[in-house]
Design a protein around this motif. Structure first.
Motif, PDB file in Angstrom:
ATOM      1  N   MET A   1      12.087  -3.381   7.536  1.00  0.00           N
ATOM      2  CA  MET A   1      11.029  -2.522   8.017  1.00  0.00           C
ATOM      3  C   MET A   1      10.268  -1.958   6.827  1.00  0.00           C
ATOM      4  O   MET A   1      10.807  -1.789   5.758  1.00  0.00           O
ATOM      5  CB  MET A   1      11.613  -1.401   8.876  1.00  0.00           C
ATOM      6  CG  MET A   1      10.538  -0.549   9.441  1.00  0.00           C
ATOM      7  SD  MET A   1      10.952   0.724  10.672  1.00  0.00           S
ATOM      8  CE  MET A   1      12.646   0.913  10.699  1.00  0.00           C
ATOM      9  N   THR A   2       9.021  -1.621   7.042  1.00  0.00           N
ATOM     10  CA  THR A   2       8.190  -1.040   5.991  1.00  0.00           C
ATOM     11  C   THR A   2       8.476   0.451   5.868  1.00  0.00           C
ATOM     12  O   THR A   2       9.315   0.996   6.576  1.00  0.00           O
ATOM     13  CB  THR A   2       6.700  -1.247   6.326  1.00  0.00           C
ATOM     14  OG1 THR A   2       6.381  -0.454   7.467  1.00  0.00           O
ATOM     15  CG2 THR A   2       6.371  -2.692   6.594  1.00  0.00           C
ATOM     16  N   ASP A   3       7.747   1.135   4.999  1.00  0.00           N
ATOM     17  CA  ASP A   3       7.886   2.574   4.847  1.00  0.00           C
ATOM     18  C   ASP A   3       7.388   3.325   6.081  1.00  0.00           C
ATOM     19  O   ASP A   3       7.752   4.468   6.295  1.00  0.00           O
ATOM     20  CB  ASP A   3       7.103   3.058   3.625  1.00  0.00           C
ATOM     21  CG  ASP A   3       7.726   2.575   2.332  1.00  0.00           C
ATOM     22  OD1 ASP A   3       8.930   2.275   2.324  1.00  0.00           O
ATOM     23  OD2 ASP A   3       7.009   2.507   1.326  1.00  0.00           O
ATOM     24  N   GLN A 101      -1.419  -8.475   4.309  1.00  0.00           N
ATOM     25  CA  GLN A 101      -1.302  -8.788   2.888  1.00  0.00           C
ATOM     26  C   GLN A 101      -2.635  -8.714   2.159  1.00  0.00           C
ATOM     27  O   GLN A 101      -2.703  -8.236   1.031  1.00  0.00           O
ATOM     28  CB  GLN A 101      -0.684 -10.180   2.700  1.00  0.00           C
ATOM     29  CG  GLN A 101       0.766 -10.244   3.085  1.00  0.00           C
ATOM     30  CD  GLN A 101       1.346 -11.648   2.950  1.00  0.00           C
ATOM     31  OE1 GLN A 101       0.626 -12.642   2.833  1.00  0.00           O
ATOM     32  NE2 GLN A 101       2.666 -11.732   2.986  1.00  0.00           N
ATOM     33  N   HIS A 102      -3.694  -9.195   2.765  1.00  0.00           N
ATOM     34  CA  HIS A 102      -4.988  -9.293   2.074  1.00  0.00           C
ATOM     35  C   HIS A 102      -5.995  -8.238   2.493  1.00  0.00           C
ATOM     36  O   HIS A 102      -6.900  -7.920   1.709  1.00  0.00           O
ATOM     37  CB  HIS A 102      -5.607 -10.675   2.282  1.00  0.00           C
ATOM     38  CG  HIS A 102      -4.873 -11.743   1.534  1.00  0.00           C
ATOM     39  ND1 HIS A 102      -5.381 -13.016   1.420  1.00  0.00           N
ATOM     40  CD2 HIS A 102      -3.693 -11.748   0.867  1.00  0.00           C
ATOM     41  CE1 HIS A 102      -4.537 -13.758   0.705  1.00  0.00           C
ATOM     42  NE2 HIS A 102      -3.503 -13.005   0.373  1.00  0.00           N
ATOM     43  N   ASN A 103      -5.895  -7.712   3.718  1.00  0.00           N
ATOM     44  CA  ASN A 103      -6.895  -6.766   4.206  1.00  0.00           C
ATOM     45  C   ASN A 103      -6.346  -5.360   4.409  1.00  0.00           C
ATOM     46  O   ASN A 103      -7.072  -4.479   4.826  1.00  0.00           O
ATOM     47  CB  ASN A 103      -7.499  -7.256   5.526  1.00  0.00           C
ATOM     48  CG  ASN A 103      -8.006  -8.671   5.433  1.00  0.00           C
ATOM     49  OD1 ASN A 103      -7.504  -9.557   6.112  1.00  0.00           O
ATOM     50  ND2 ASN A 103      -8.987  -8.913   4.573  1.00  0.00           N
ATOM     51  N   ASP A 104      -5.059  -5.166   4.117  1.00  0.00           N
ATOM     52  CA  ASP A 104      -4.407  -3.869   4.293  1.00  0.00           C
ATOM     53  C   ASP A 104      -4.676  -3.315   5.692  1.00  0.00           C
ATOM     54  O   ASP A 104      -4.936  -2.120   5.876  1.00  0.00           O
ATOM     55  CB  ASP A 104      -4.860  -2.880   3.216  1.00  0.00           C
ATOM     56  CG  ASP A 104      -3.913  -1.694   3.066  1.00  0.00           C
ATOM     57  OD1 ASP A 104      -2.750  -1.789   3.516  1.00  0.00           O
ATOM     58  OD2 ASP A 104      -4.344  -0.676   2.509  1.00  0.00           O
ATOM     59  N   PHE A 132       0.760  -4.995   2.012  1.00  0.00           N
ATOM     60  CA  PHE A 132      -0.470  -5.201   1.257  1.00  0.00           C
ATOM     61  C   PHE A 132      -0.139  -5.634  -0.166  1.00  0.00           C
ATOM     62  O   PHE A 132       0.701  -5.030  -0.837  1.00  0.00           O
ATOM     63  CB  PHE A 132      -1.287  -3.908   1.249  1.00  0.00           C
ATOM     64  CG  PHE A 132      -2.617  -4.019   0.565  1.00  0.00           C
ATOM     65  CD1 PHE A 132      -3.508  -5.037   0.867  1.00  0.00           C
ATOM     66  CD2 PHE A 132      -2.998  -3.080  -0.375  1.00  0.00           C
ATOM     67  CE1 PHE A 132      -4.743  -5.134   0.250  1.00  0.00           C
ATOM     68  CE2 PHE A 132      -4.236  -3.147  -0.996  1.00  0.00           C
ATOM     69  CZ  PHE A 132      -5.102  -4.173  -0.683  1.00  0.00           C
ATOM     70  N   GLU A 133      -0.803  -6.684  -0.628  1.00  0.00           N
ATOM     71  CA  GLU A 133      -0.545  -7.225  -1.961  1.00  0.00           C
ATOM     72  C   GLU A 133      -1.322  -6.525  -3.063  1.00  0.00           C
ATOM     73  O   GLU A 133      -0.995  -6.669  -4.239  1.00  0.00           O
ATOM     74  CB  GLU A 133      -0.866  -8.726  -1.987  1.00  0.00           C
ATOM     75  CG  GLU A 133       0.072  -9.554  -1.127  1.00  0.00           C
ATOM     76  CD  GLU A 133      -0.282 -11.028  -1.124  1.00  0.00           C
ATOM     77  OE1 GLU A 133      -1.371 -11.409  -1.623  1.00  0.00           O
ATOM     78  OE2 GLU A 133       0.532 -11.808  -0.611  1.00  0.00           O
ATOM     79  N   GLY A 134      -2.361  -5.771  -2.721  1.00  0.00           N
ATOM     80  CA  GLY A 134      -3.154  -5.089  -3.744  1.00  0.00           C
ATOM     81  C   GLY A 134      -3.895  -6.071  -4.625  1.00  0.00           C
ATOM     82  O   GLY A 134      -4.361  -7.117  -4.176  1.00  0.00           O
TER      83      GLY A 134
END
Length: 146
Positions: A1-3, A101-104, A132-134
């Motif tokens: 899971m994410t933050d 990943q690319h568009n947040d 998100f990859e930033g």
């Protein structure tokens, strides 16, 4: 899971069943689900549901959102009118992963009349499992934000 721990879900009348299946699925994974969608099948207007969910995300009350209507398109358009929202409609796992990943993207839209429950759950998992990859993508997201 994410933050992220809180996720808002909403839909119009066309997607109540799928929304509830998604809510159960992600709650079982530990997400704190805030379901603000309708519970009865009477016709309702998707723009108000998309906007309400988007406002929860934009305010910081919820970190992410998942919204649904028949095609996913109309409710997504309504959500994207709210400042700070980046919502994409997805009917495949690759797109769901890439909008994070690319568009947040902070919201996902799904068409309940476009994909079945099994695929929808896979799409949700791809969206929630990506980050998100930033980097070069951050510049592009800044351009989207204007």
């Amino acid at each position: 899971m994410t933050d992220a721990t809180r996720i808002v879900l909403s839909s119009d009348h066309a997607a109540i069943g799928l929304r509830q299946a998604i809510a159960q699925h992600i709650a079982a994974q530990g997400w704190d689900v805030v379901d603000i969608g309708p519970t009865t099948p009477e016709s309702t207007h998707y723009p108000k549901h998309g906007k309400a969910a988007a406002e929860r995300v934009a305010s910081g009350d919820c970190q992410l959102g998942i919204i649904l209507c028949g095609t996913g398109q109309g409710i997504m358009m309504a959500a994207n009118k709210v400042t700070g929202i980046r919502c994409g409609v997805c009917s495949d796992t690759f797109s769901a992963r890439m909008i994070r990943q690319h568009n947040d993207a902070n919201m996902l839209s799904i068409g309940a009349r476009v994909v079945g429950e099994g695929l929808a759950l896979d799409i949700v998992d791809a969206f929630l499992g990506a980050a998100f990859e930033g980097g070069r993508h951050a510049t592009r997201v800044e351009m989207i934000e204007g």
